[in-house]
Structures are given as C-alpha cells and as structure tokens.
Design a protein around this motif. Structure first.
Motif, PDB file in Angstrom:
ATOM      1  N   UNK A  66     -14.469  36.797   1.117  1.00  0.00           N
ATOM      2  CA  UNK A  66     -13.536  38.201   0.985  1.00  0.00           C
ATOM      3  C   UNK A  66     -12.357  38.053   0.020  1.00  0.00           C
ATOM      4  N   UNK A  67     -12.051  39.135  -0.355  1.00  0.00           N
ATOM      5  CA  UNK A  67     -10.559  39.466  -1.067  1.00  0.00           C
ATOM      6  C   UNK A  67      -9.622  38.871   0.130  1.00  0.00           C
ATOM      7  N   UNK A  68      -8.818  37.945  -0.260  1.00  0.00           N
ATOM      8  CA  UNK A  68      -7.855  37.480   0.667  1.00  0.00           C
ATOM      9  C   UNK A  68      -6.815  38.453   1.358  1.00  0.00           C
ATOM     10  N   UNK A  69      -6.830  39.535   0.779  1.00  0.00           N
ATOM     11  CA  UNK A  69      -5.823  40.735   1.490  1.00  0.00           C
ATOM     12  C   UNK A  69      -6.762  41.453   2.717  1.00  0.00           C
ATOM     13  N   UNK A  70      -8.159  40.969   2.701  1.00  0.00           N
ATOM     14  CA  UNK A  70      -8.801  41.691   3.767  1.00  0.00           C
ATOM     15  C   UNK A  70      -8.994  40.821   4.987  1.00  0.00           C
ATOM     16  N   UNK A  71      -8.735  39.422   4.677  1.00  0.00           N
ATOM     17  CA  UNK A  71      -9.009  38.275   5.798  1.00  0.00           C
ATOM     18  C   UNK A  71      -8.272  38.569   6.863  1.00  0.00           C
ATOM     19  N   UNK A  72      -6.970  39.050   6.864  1.00  0.00           N
ATOM     20  CA  UNK A  72      -6.486  39.211   8.287  1.00  0.00           C
ATOM     21  C   UNK A  72      -6.957  40.541   9.131  1.00  0.00           C
ATOM     22  N   UNK A  73      -7.247  41.556   8.434  1.00  0.00           N
ATOM     23  CA  UNK A  73      -8.305  42.807   8.970  1.00  0.00           C
ATOM     24  C   UNK A  73      -9.420  42.103   9.875  1.00  0.00           C
TER      25      UNK A  73
END
Length: 277
Positions: A66-73
């Motif tokens: 994943x794009x790291x920015x999407x990991x939390x979601x």
C-alpha cells in the motif's frame, strides 16, 4: 531470515486495501471447504464471515504494497472487519460450542492484525559484538520531526552479539517509517562500536532477552522473541527511545569493564518471511 530492504518501499504502490481484500476473498471462496451436516444452518451463517476473516488475515500480510499514507486507514478497516466477522460467527454458534476451525480463523485474524501493527524496520548485529552509545540525539531529532511511532535501541554500553536485533523502529500504525527516520537511525548506529546488517523489514518485530542461570554462573544465551504474545523470561536488552511521539528516558551506559564472553543468540520463532515471496 528472508526480509525486504526498506528502500524497495520508497515509491508509493497503486494497490488499495480494497483490491488486496478482494483478491483474497476470491481465493478463499475456492479454497475454504465447509462441511454439510445437521448443523448446516450454522455453517451456512458462518461461511461469509469465515471467508472474510481469512481474506483479512492474508491481506494484512501484504500491507507493504500500500501507499504508506493508506496504511492507517487499512488497519482501522481490518480491525473493524475482524470484530464484525467474529461477532457474526459467535452469534451463529451461540447455542453450541464453536468448532475449532472457526475459532482458529478468529484467532489467526487477530494475530495477523497484531503482527501488522508491530511490523517495522530492524537492524541486526553483523559483527561478533555490538555496543551502542547513548541515543539521546535520536530522541531529540525525532521530537523535532514530530515522529509518532516507536524506536527501540540496545541499552547503551550493553554487549550485543552476532545476529541479535540491536535496534528497530515502526510507524504509528506499523510498517516502515519515513525514510529520513530510517536513515537517521542507520547513521547513528554506524557511529557505535561494531557493525550492523542493512535495515530490514520484520513482521512482527522482536525484543532480545538475556536469559540467566545464576547457578551456572550468569547469562546462558540471548533470546530474540516477538513483541507480540507472551513475554519470555530474561532481561530485555532493547530499550524505548521514542514511543508515541514521547521521548523516553534512557540510562547512561555503565562504567566500562571487562567485555562479556560472546553469547549464542537464539530465536523463539521462525523469523518473518519476505512479504514479496
């Protein structure tokens, strides 16, 4: 140990959590065999959530895509999905003991989520011995950068031995932190006594415990064990430097004395596989 070089994750991937999940749902629909017997109604009510749990477990192993920015979601969605599917199965079997296979699916999904939360970047000892200096500069730099994840490093002045993890870091939702964080820690370790292997991805991360036999005269070996699950006996050798954005107090190194005799480093579990294989 098969791992990834963090540099392979520097470019965002176009994969999404939805596509990861869809791929494993399709696989699970053909791979999960469910019996037909007098409890058919309960099993039929369990099919969809069982497939959902299996898909989440497998998709979590591919979060590095994943794009790291999407990991939390993605981690939030996975946690909610596990609770929803586990609740549906518990409701279906509320009047009867739950079959072991379904209980294992629930446990596997929960364990996979926990392992993903504790995925990160690790440095292992390459030389026969490694000793860190005080990591105060790391804490100060990470506070300035607003880093909200975790950094653990071997206690300053303590002898670490070949193959042992000597430092690790993870982002707040697991996974590799920003490249600048990794590079800063790597640069610090290069100024310490000894050599490390290049930084690698590990899932889950491991703590190192010095195990003692005082009747035999002291330390017997170092044990590298996952930070998830039950804690083994022994003295933990990796100390928190940053946790949740807070800089931790790290003791000064002890007065130098005679170096320890090298200890064998044992691993409590089979180490994490390369997520790309």
């Amino acid at each position: 140990m098969n791992t990834n070089n963090p540099s392979t994750h520097s470019s965002p991937d176009t994969t999404t959590w939805a596509s990861l999940l869809a791929g494993w749902v399709q696989f699970a629909q053909t791979a999960v065999a469910l019996p037909e017997d007098e409890e058919g109604d309960r099993w039929r009510d369990s099919i969809a959530p069982a497939i959902g749990l299996h898909a989440i477990s497998m998709a979590l192993t591919e979060l590095h895509k994943l794009d790291p920015a999407e990991r939390s979601l993605a981690m939030d969605k996975a946690e909610l999905g596990i609770k929803e599917h586990a609740g549906a199965i518990n409701s279906a079997w509320s009047a009867e003991p739950m079959p072991e296979s379904l209980a294992e699916l629930i446990d596997d999904a929960k364990s996979s989520w926990e392992d993903s939360l504790h995925e990160g970047v690790v440095w292992r000892c390459k030389s026969n011995r490694f000793v860190t200096r005080h990591p105060g500069e790391i804490g100060l730099a990470m506070r300035e950068a607003g880093f909200m994840g975790e950094i653990f490093i071997a206690a300053p002045g303590v002898d670490m031995f070949k193959d042992a993890p000597v430092a690790w870091c993870r982002d707040q939702s697991g996974g590799m932190p920003d490249e600048q964080v990794v590079e800063f820690i790597h640069g610090f370790l290069e100024t310490c006594t000894g050599k490390t292997e290049p930084p690698e991805i590990m899932r889950p991360l491991h703590q190192v415990y010095r195990q003692m036999d005082f009747l035999a005269g002291g330390a017997t070996h170092d044990l590298a064990a996952p930070v998830t699950g039950e804690l083994p006996a022994g003295q933990p050798l990796l100390v928190p430097v940053v946790v949740g954005g807070e800089v931790c107090s790290v003791s000064l190194p002890p007065k130098s004395g005679k170096p320890m005799d090298p200890l064998e480093v044992k691993w409590a579990t089979v180490e994490a596989e390369n997520p790309d294989q």
